[in-house]
Enzyme design. Structure first.
Site, PDB file in Angstrom:
ATOM      1  N   GLU A   1     -13.845   3.795  34.911  1.00 15.26           N
ATOM      2  CA  GLU A   1     -13.297   4.277  33.632  1.00 15.26           C
ATOM      3  C   GLU A   1     -13.391   3.166  32.582  1.00 15.26           C
ATOM      4  O   GLU A   1     -13.767   3.401  31.441  1.00 15.26           O
ATOM      5  CB  GLU A   1     -11.846   4.718  33.838  1.00 15.26           C
ATOM      6  CG  GLU A   1     -11.111   5.147  32.581  1.00 15.26           C
ATOM      7  CD  GLU A   1      -9.789   4.427  32.416  1.00 15.26           C
ATOM      8  OE1 GLU A   1      -9.645   3.677  31.430  1.00 15.26           O
ATOM      9  OE2 GLU A   1      -8.900   4.605  33.286  1.00 15.26           O
TER      10      GLU A   1
ATOM     11  N   GLU B   1     -14.734  -6.249  34.477  1.00 16.34           N
ATOM     12  CA  GLU B   1     -13.726  -5.184  34.432  1.00 16.34           C
ATOM     13  C   GLU B   1     -13.035  -5.005  35.781  1.00 16.34           C
ATOM     14  O   GLU B   1     -11.870  -4.655  35.828  1.00 16.34           O
ATOM     15  CB  GLU B   1     -14.368  -3.866  34.003  1.00 16.34           C
ATOM     16  CG  GLU B   1     -15.016  -3.911  32.628  1.00 16.34           C
ATOM     17  CD  GLU B   1     -14.020  -4.144  31.504  1.00 16.34           C
ATOM     18  OE1 GLU B   1     -12.886  -3.640  31.602  1.00 16.34           O
ATOM     19  OE2 GLU B   1     -14.382  -4.852  30.538  1.00 16.34           O
TER      20      GLU B   1
HETATM   21 ZN   LIG Z   1      -6.883   0.369  33.101  1.00 15.57          ZN
END
Ligand SMILES: [Zn+2]
Length: 1011
Positions: free
Chosen positions: A81, A154
């Site tokens: 995401e 990330e």
């Molecule tokens: Zn997050």
């Protein structure tokens, strides 16, 4: 079609069976309760599913969801995401998400990972902007770059700063989840759900368990995308007034047409129900003083979330059992004294494929678990056997109807709330319109109720006879909290124990490569690929909210005739200026008590029933602001807010009158419950919103209005509640509430605001309410006692003045009122805030400072604090309500480095931000100013503007200053902040973080969150 929801339903010329732009029209249905027509389409080539909820709202929404069930707790959907928003084929920018946040008029732009799906919604009120956003989001999810370095940044990576140093583990999601896992209440929720669904995807943590995140490889990460992010596994939801044909053509031609159909199994599966109830024991991190306490929760799987009748019936039942003062489960549990108050987890959760109902106590103890369970089961048995209270269940049904009808926005804006409701049934194989068209299931429920025994039957089936019941005992363990703090280090040591010199060299190289990539400015060619608005695309003027001024026998009346779905909103404000300073900390208790007390001879249980039968809720808030055009003039009012369907407005006024004129504010037991509830709610919000506690605390030392916020809702209020609860001095609390009420309710210091389709029809009823209020004479100047309040606050918050402390840039005045306050909390991450006082602001200057804060939030602080520093967020704020400029970080692994970035960010603005970046920021800032609002917030917001002196003229100047801003303007604004001689720092963080800061020469005045 005739209905009582206002204007008719707009329709498009599309019929089931037809085709449009590569999509088949499967179904068409008018939904008058949403003033919309719903269209269900299937993309012929790929099988992508799409719904358009077509209506007259110009706040258009595009939301694409993929079902993303997991088989482990590595957090792969969560990391994806984040990662798909780090550059795509057509938009190879390293952070397109952030670029669009800066430079679009988006009214929502985010992405969310759920336990079984991942959702990407964007919305805008401007057509060109909307299609720009859809373009960027479609390319992001369907054609992302997903480079290896993106995964490391990330997700997670081994971090090695210098060749001889220790190897650490870093990553944005890794860090974010460390924050989540240091929170007690998130263990209650996550632990319970995991144990309740041992055989489905819900057993795992889709967000990622820090313990397991480092098990994820880059290859697995790419495979997950290939498998689930495909049109054939997508569910697209559109909302708004743009014709379906136009958006469908856009999506088909630019994106979906390039894909072939694929068969993808992404179903969640069903948890087989148990033959015997189970018990789970869970340990969760908590502060020392909570050692040995526990949350005791009883949960059941109670049905399918795709079944509208079941979901609505369960939520009505949850309201009946838990939500009001006379709700039987709430009463039985709270009155038992086996815990302090209901746990946050209580209620119905229909986010998962199977709905879960939970009830239980927090701050209980493991040894009370069986007794708590006994009370819950006895209460349910009794309700089923003797039948439900007729008024209370009728009230719960009316609450459900009211809240489904009302246009509201909370955590999500209205259009996204509807998408969310649709997804619940749609993604779980149910009728996608079932939860949207709420009249039908509600009428089935009412019909069943008329036959009798309906809810009693539900209680038997879903609770008493249902063996899929879990008793979770979640114990507070300070030990576990400490372990968590050391976990990263130990984990890194364990995983890298066998590392060779070559391995270490690779870590070092990767860390450097990531740093370089993060700090490199995006290439101008890549940036130019992104679609952007120019200043010419921006609306020149604010949206106007209609208002009329009148009076009710001397009481000012402000009315707003706007469309409200047949609901009338009443806001009555009373001035608190001049109140005895010693009473101020009791105000939050008093406001809560006043709407939840007995009145006019009725008990509080009876009043609660009246409120749920006649209104959509009555509550109170307090507002503290600095009056526009004054240095420190305090706007300080309490408001009672009530809402009802228009025909019930008179009944609501009757209740309001009883509460204002003859409340019983002396019930010690009720006071005790509210104090405990208030203390626990505020305490648990520290971990979720530590940044706002830090910002308020720092600002409180610089502005009276923010000081009031601190006293009424900050760390000081938490400490105050904690002290009152520990002393058990409920007599003083009752005395204070009575005095506050005596002072506040006064016809001479009152204002009434009404927002409704046609407010004029309520004038007569309002007049009689106003004339019944008592008139009291007050000293004209309340300033004296406010000075006392100010001193009181200072006593609560010892300000340590350290003249000439660091932080100022060369060439700027050194702050003189600089206190570094460190508040120790039980968390593996920090929340840092710094505030500067800005004197003598006008509208234009305020606009430029607001723009500067946006530029910092979306630029420098995002880059340095979030992307490079690994914090979950870095932000800056400037409000028209307080003369204070702020910077803050959220769930931040760093501390002293972040404080340095706050001033460096301002320094960057002083050195000159390039003109194209300023222009981009102007677009984003106007987007913030023009955020769509709900009918009630439009009316109340306009009333507040009138009361605080924020005139149309002021707003025009504010907007113009933003629209015309140049790099030179931002430079002057930043210089103004840096030259402020009054500035303060507050950090909420772990003891270890403060120790480390001290060893680096940044010393804090340290205190514990609670003594
Ligand atoms: Zn997050």
């Amino acid at each position: 079609m005739a209905n009582d929801y206002g204007p008719g339903v707009p329709v498009q010329r599309l019929a089931a069976g037809g085709t449009v732009s590569g999509f088949r029209v499967e179904r068409v249905q008018e939904i008058p309760e949403l003033r919309s027509s719903a269209y269900l389409f299937t993309h012929a080539k790929t099988g992508a599913r799409l719904i358009h909820l077509y209506n007259e709202d110009d706040n258009n929404l595009f939301s694409i969801a993929f079902r993303t069930p997991v088989g482990d707790s590595t957090g792969v959907p969560h990391i994806l995401e984040h990662s798909v928003l780090c550059g795509s084929k057509r938009f190879p920018v390293k952070d397109p998400f952030q670029e669009m946040l800066k430079g679009s008029l988006q009214t929502f732009l985010n992405a969310m990972t759920y336990p079984d799906k991942t959702v990407y919604p964007v919305s805008s009120q401007v057509e060109k902007d909307f299609y720009n956003l859809v373009d960027v989001y479609c390319d992001a999810v369907l054609n992302p770059l997903l480079t290896e370095n993106t995964f490391y940044q990330e997700g997670w990576h081994y971090d090695l700063e210098n060749p001889d140093g220790p190897i650490g583990i870093k990553g944005i999601v890794y860090n974010e989840m460390k924050g989540v896992f240091s929170d007690f209440s998130s263990h209650v929720g996550r632990g319970t759900i995991s144990k309740l669904f041992p055989d489905t995807t819900y057993f795992h943590e889709s967000g990622g368990d820090p313990e397991h995140i480092p098990e994820l490889t880059y290859g697995q990460f790419r495979d997950f995308h290939r498998k689930f992010y495909h049109p054939s596994n997508s569910f697209i939801f559109l909302y708004g007034n743009l014709p379906s044909e136009k958006t469908l053509r856009f999506i088909d031609e630019k994106y979906l047409g390039a894909f072939e159909a694929l068969s993808i199994d992404s179903s969640v599966g069903t948890q087989p129900l148990w033959g015997e109830p189970r018990t789970a024991r869970i340990e969760a991190p908590a502060p020392e003083d909570e050692d040995g306490t526990a949350s005791v929760i009883c949960s059941w799987i109670v049905g399918e979330s795709a079944d509208a009748v079941s979901v609505f019936a369960q939520s009505i039942l949850a309201n009946y059992l838990l939500s009001t003062e006379s709700s039987p489960l709430k009463r039985a549990l709270v009155d038992s004294g086996l815990g302090e108050d209901l746990d946050d987890m209580c209620g119905l959760d229909s986010d998962l494929a199977q709905s879960v109902f939970s009830v239980g106590l927090r701050k209980s103890a493991p040894e009370h678990a069986q007794a708590v369970l006994g009370i819950i089961m006895d209460t349910l048995e009794r309700e089923a056997a003797r039948g439900l209270d007729a008024d209370l269940i009728e009230g719960a049904v009316r609450q459900a109807e009211f809240h489904l009808r009302e246009i509201i926005s909370g955590h999500f804006p209205y259009n996204l709330r509807l998408a969310d409701r649709c997804y619940r049934s749609w993604l779980n194989g149910g009728d996608p319109f079932a939860l949207l068209a709420f009249e039908k299931p509600l009428s089935i429920i009412k019909e069943e109720m008329r036959k009798g025994g309906f809810f009693e039957g539900l209680i038997r089936r879903h609770f008493i006879d249902n063996k899929h019941r879990l008793l979770s005992i979640v114990t507070a363990s300070p030990e576990k909290g400490k372990k968590l703090e050391a976990q990263t280090e130990e984990q890194a040591k364990r995983l890298t124990a066998g590392f060779t010199d070559e391995d270490r060299r690779r870590c070092l190289a990767l860390t450097r490569a990531l740093r370089e990539q993060q700090s490199a400015p995006p290439s101008p060619e890549a940036l130019a690929s992104l679609p952007a608005l120019t200043k010419d695309d921006l609306p020149r003027e604010d949206r106007k909210v209609p208002f009329e001024k009148g009076e009710l026998g001397g009481v000012p009346l402000i009315t707003h005739p706007i469309f409200t779905s047949g609901i009338a909103y009443l806001d009555i404000g009373f001035d608190f200026n001049g109140v005895d300073a010693g009473l101020i900390p009791f105000i939050p208790l008093y406001l809560e008590l006043l709407t939840r007390c007995g009145a006019a001879g009725s008990s509080y249980e009876q009043m609660a029933k009246r409120i749920s039968l006649s209104t959509g809720g009555i509550d109170m808030t307090v507002a503290c602001r600095t009056k526009i055009g004054t240095a420190d003039g305090l706007f300080f009012m309490a408001f009672m807010h009530g809402k009802s369907l228009e025909p019930r407005f008179g009944e609501m006024l009757g209740i309001v009158k009883d509460l204002l004129l003859s409340p019983d504010l002396t019930n010690r037991k009720q006071i005790k419950d509210l104090l405990l509830e208030g203390r626990n709610a505020l305490n648990s919000s520290v971990i979720h919103s530590g940044h706002s506690f830090a910002v308020t605390n720092a600002s409180a030392r610089l502005s009276r209005s923010r000081m009031m916020d601190e006293l009424l809702g900050g760390v000081s209020q938490l400490r105050f509640l904690d002290a009152v609860v520990k002393q058990e001095d409920y007599d003083s609390a009752a005395g204070a509430c009575v005095k506050l009420h005596d002072f506040l309710i006064n016809r001479s210091a009152c204002v009434v605001s009404v927002t409704a389709g046609d407010p004029s029809k309520f004038a007569g009823q309002l007049e009689s309410l106003a004339s019944s209020l008592p008139v009291k004479v007050r000293a004209v100047d309340g300033g004296g006692s406010l000075e006392i309040a100010f001193r009181f606050a200072v006593l609560c918050l010892p300000v340590k003045v350290r003249a000439g402390d660091g932080g100022g840039e060369a060439g700027h005045a050194e702050p003189v009122n600089m206190g570094y306050r460190g508040i120790e909390i039980n968390s593996a991450v920090n929340f840092a805030a710094r505030a500067w006082k800005i004197n003598g602001l006008d509208a234009a200057e305020n606009g430029r400072l607001f723009l500067l804060s946006r530029s910092l939030s979306t630029g420098y602080l995002w880059d340095k604090v979030r992307v490079e520093g690994g914090a979950y967020g870095g932000m800056s704020g400037m409000s028209v309500s307080h003369p204070v400029f702020t910077c803050a970080s959220y769930r931040d692994p760093n501390l002293e480095e972040t404080l340095e970035h706050f001033t460096k960010g301002l320094g960057e603005a002083v050195n000159g931000i390039p003109k194209d970046r300023v222009d981009q920021c102007i677009v984003g800032a106007i987007g913030r100013v023009d955020q769509p609002r709900t009918p009630h917030s439009l009316g109340l917001g306009e009333t507040m503007d009138i009361l605080t002196g924020r005139t149309g003229e002021y707003r025009r100047e504010f907007r113009e200053a933003i629209l015309r801003a140049t790099p030179e303007d931002l430079k002057r604004a930043a210089e103004r902040v840096l030259s402020s001689r009054e500035s303060a720092v507050t950090v909420l963080g772990s003891a270890a973080a403060f120790d480390k800061a001290a060893s680096n020469g940044v010393a804090f005045e340290r205190e514990k969150l609670l003594p």
